[in-house]
Structure formats: structure tokens, C-alpha cells
Scaffold this active site. Sequence first.
Site, PDB file in Angstrom:
ATOM      1  N   THR A  35      -0.061   1.448   2.678  1.00 15.20           N
ATOM      2  CA  THR A  35       0.336   0.316   3.521  1.00 15.20           C
ATOM      3  C   THR A  35       0.885   0.848   4.839  1.00 15.20           C
ATOM      4  O   THR A  35       1.756   1.707   4.849  1.00 15.20           O
ATOM      5  CB  THR A  35       1.396  -0.527   2.790  1.00 15.20           C
ATOM      6  N   HIS A 185      -5.309  -3.550  -7.469  1.00 14.98           N
ATOM      7  CA  HIS A 185      -3.932  -3.030  -7.427  1.00 14.98           C
ATOM      8  C   HIS A 185      -3.156  -3.594  -8.618  1.00 14.98           C
ATOM      9  O   HIS A 185      -2.696  -4.727  -8.601  1.00 14.98           O
ATOM     10  CB  HIS A 185      -3.271  -3.436  -6.110  1.00 14.98           C
ATOM     11  N   TYR A 190       3.826  -5.198  -8.336  1.00 12.68           N
ATOM     12  CA  TYR A 190       3.197  -6.378  -7.742  1.00 12.68           C
ATOM     13  C   TYR A 190       2.652  -7.283  -8.853  1.00 12.68           C
ATOM     14  O   TYR A 190       2.938  -7.075 -10.022  1.00 12.68           O
ATOM     15  CB  TYR A 190       2.150  -5.945  -6.709  1.00 12.68           C
TER      16      TYR A 190
END
Length: 374
Positions: A35, A185, A190
Amino acid sequence: MEMVNAEAKQSVPLLTPYKMGRFNLSHRVVLAPLTRQKSYGSVPQPHAILYYSQRTSPGGFLIAEATGVSDTAQGYPDTPGIWTKEHVEAWKPIVDAVHAKGGIFFCQIWHVGRVSNRGFQPRRQAPISCTGKPIMPQMRANGIDEARFTPPRRLSIEEIPGIVNDFRLAARNAMEAGFDGVEIHGAHGYLIDQFMKDKVNDRTDEYGGSLQNRCKFALEVVDAVAKEIGPDRVGIRLSPFADYMESGDTNPEALGLYMVESLNKYGILYCHMIEPRMKTVGEIAACSHTLMPMREAFKGTFISAGGFTREDGNEAVAKGRTDLVAYGRWFLANPDLPKRFQLDAPLNKYNRSTFYTSDPVVGYTDYPSLESTA
């Protein structure tokens, strides 16, 4: 000189070729998904063309930064998306640049779940998750600002197929943008990880409770994505041992093993796992666990990530502990990392303070290669 180089290359396990399904890799040094928060308004920008092409080598494998599957998937400033036509068109020249240099490029598709707040959500609604449990405020990477998270809204059973479908459509869009495949992911606290981990998931329906129930959502996503684009173009990233964003599990080895054994049924290309020593962000901890049980159980390509150096990456490949090694911070700071590993050249140091700034050059495309410093 060529002979010497050829011999040197053979003696570096990370620099040996590898056949990953349909893809012929020239070496085993993978660009980890990173990221960078430079996709203004969720749209990938032209400066990413240079960034990714700098890190491409012929036959090298790159995984793009985490990319949101929908307008509810976002939780950080300026992270890219792949749910609109505009996103797809913006990714195309970036993917083309990687392909022009002979690279293989996968898009990491992502939903943050509860790691968000109203400011990132459509109509300022609450973020969604498997749970209603909030995350405590966390210090941002710069060590100054505090990230605050809005308490999430627990998804109803009826809503879950819609989220699975968002991943399916994101995978389809990634293929339209020209990517060679996608990485789901499923790591680092997450949404998919939130469902899997027993310290987060407090559901009492078919998506909670037992290990099988907690992994149901993850496997539904895998199934949908594999059916959409073909299992030979699908990987997944998992971090059973990690405890990021208050997402730990009481039996991580059982979780990891159950997941890889289940993944075998879908025949996906690879499993990308975070080393147990990387339990929290950026810190290597002493750890008795290893990924070997998962490595041995999984039938596809196995990728390891988490604090690797040249030395222990070579050792992991040489001893058969992994097929490929993903490098994040060292690849961020050394665009020609495989070449440096081949020559055992010194590495640029990374500057943590510019990891997540919005500048399109500084700390992004201005790290020198060996050729530019010669």
C-alpha cells in the site's frame, strides 16, 4: 564475465527459474503487495507506471498494492480501486508497462471490513464486518497521527453473497485491465481475515463458531473468483499467525492447515503466507511456529513473506521451505532487487517516513538502481 555471472546466478537459490502454473518465472524474488496511498480519489495514477516498471524484470512476478473491490472496501486515503470502468482504464497503462518489460502482474483484491471509518464509506455509513466489535484507535505509521475506526455494522447472512460477488466482479475487472491474475487479500486483519479469526468473529450463524464456519466466507470468495477467471490465475494471501488490527486466532496452525487443505479442492495457483515471526507490523519476533505444515499440505505454489533478507530467503528456497519469497520494504527501496541479490550488491536503505505520503516521486520512484549510481 558472462560465464562467471551465469555461475553466480546458479549458486543463488532466489535467482533460479521456477514454473508457476502457466507462468515461467526467471527468478523467485516477488514484489510483495505494498500500500502506497498515491491513487488520488481511488484512481491509479500515471506515476505508478514508472514505479511498477522500475521493479519489473523479465520473468519477474509482481503483486500490485491492495486494491478495493467496492465503495465499501476502502479504509485508507488514496488507495486504488477496481470496481469502476474508470479504475480499469487507469490500471491498463500500468499493467502494460509491466508486461512491456516481461513481468507477470497480479492485482491484489481487498476489502478492509471494519478497518475503516465513516469518512471512507459511501453516505458516511458504518463500515461492514462479520462483527459489531470496534477496533481501538491506532497510531499511524508516521508515529504522530491516530487512526480512528467507526464501530462496524455486522453483515446479515443475506448480504454476504453480495460481498462475494464484489470480489468476483473485481477479479473480472482485473482481467479486463490486463492483469495476469489476482491475489485475494485474506490477511492482516481485513474483512476475510476478520471472518476467519476467532478473536474477531463472534457470529452464531453458519459464518461463525466452528473453524469450518469461520472459513466459509473466504472459501466462497475463492470459489467465485476461481470460477470467474480460472483457478490457474488465482492466489490468496493468508496470515493465520498474525494479530494485526486486533485479529488474532487462538489456534493459528489449525486455521492455516484447514485453509490450505480446503484451497487444494479449488486448484488455485498459489498460497502466499506471512511468516509466524511477523505477528505485528514490521517487528520480527522469536517464534517456535513454522509454515512447514502448510507448505507441505498445499499442492500449488507456496510464497512466503515477512522480514526476509537475501540470506534467509536463499536458505528458505534451498531447503524447500518455500517456492518463492515476497519482499516488501527492500523491494520498495531497491527497484532492481533481483539484480542486487544476484551480485550480492549493497542495498539502499528504506525511508519509513515516506512509505505512505502522497508525493508522486519522493520515496516512491526516486530510489536509485545500481545503473543510476554506477
